[in-house]
Design an enzyme around this catalytic site. Structure first.
Site, short mmCIF file in Angstrom:
data_model
loop_
_atom_site.label_atom_id
_atom_site.label_comp_id
_atom_site.label_asym_id
_atom_site.label_seq_id
_atom_site.Cartn_x
_atom_site.Cartn_y
_atom_site.Cartn_z
CD GLU A 67 38.16 44.95 41.05
OE1 GLU A 67 36.96 45.23 41.23
OE2 GLU A 67 39.05 45.25 41.85
CG ASP A 92 42.54 57.63 52.53
OD1 ASP A 92 42.40 58.81 52.16
OD2 ASP A 92 42.53 56.67 51.73
#
Length: 155
Positions: A67, A92
């Site tokens: 991240e 999804d």
């Protein structure tokens, strides 16, 4: 070949070029070489790196990921959504994008296509500061580009 019909369906529902969706899946999975795995080693079929937040009711796969914080990549563990098939992953993805108000700008400015991925990045879909450019580069190199007159020298 397997994913193209699913990307075409998703692209139609979102109003975007399906090659961008395939390019995003290629980036997120390293062309399928780095699929997120469930604890038992089975494929999670998560093509889009969608994390399992507190509202997710389905299966979860926990993995280490990078991240970016202030432009610096940092390893951490995260829970990701897990699906029974690629079709579930595409479905999804469409529901996730349509259901999140922060992505409405991406849908509203989906044409030219590069605007869609730039708006996804701006809305926080990924922390990688080069996320949109990476997707656009994949589309250009492997899918004959996506319609994006706004690229300029960004790629």
């Amino acid at each position: 070949q397997t994913l193209l019909p699913l990307a075409e369906k998703a692209g139609k529902e979102l109003g975007i070029d399906p090659t961008l969706i395939l390019s995003q899946a290629a980036l997120e999975t390293g062309w399928g070489q780095h699929m997120i795995r469930k604890p038992n080693g089975e494929n999670s079929f998560n093509l889009f790196g969608i994390k399992a937040n507190h509202g997710w009711q389905g299966d979860v796969a926990s993995v280490k990921t990078l991240e970016y914080h202030n432009g610096v990549p940092k390893p951490q563990s995260a829970n990701f959504r897990s699906y029974a098939s690629y079709e579930e992953s595409f479905n999804d993805y469409v529901g996730f994008i349509k259901g999140q108000s922060r992505y409405q700008g991406a849908l509203e400015t989906a044409q030219p296509s590069g605007h869609y991925v730039r708006e996804l990045q701006r809305a926080g879909y990924a922390t990688d500061p080069n996320y949109a450019n990476k997707i656009l580069n994949i589309a250009e190199r492997h899918f004959n580009g996506a319609d994006d007159s706004s690229r300029g020298d960004q790629g």
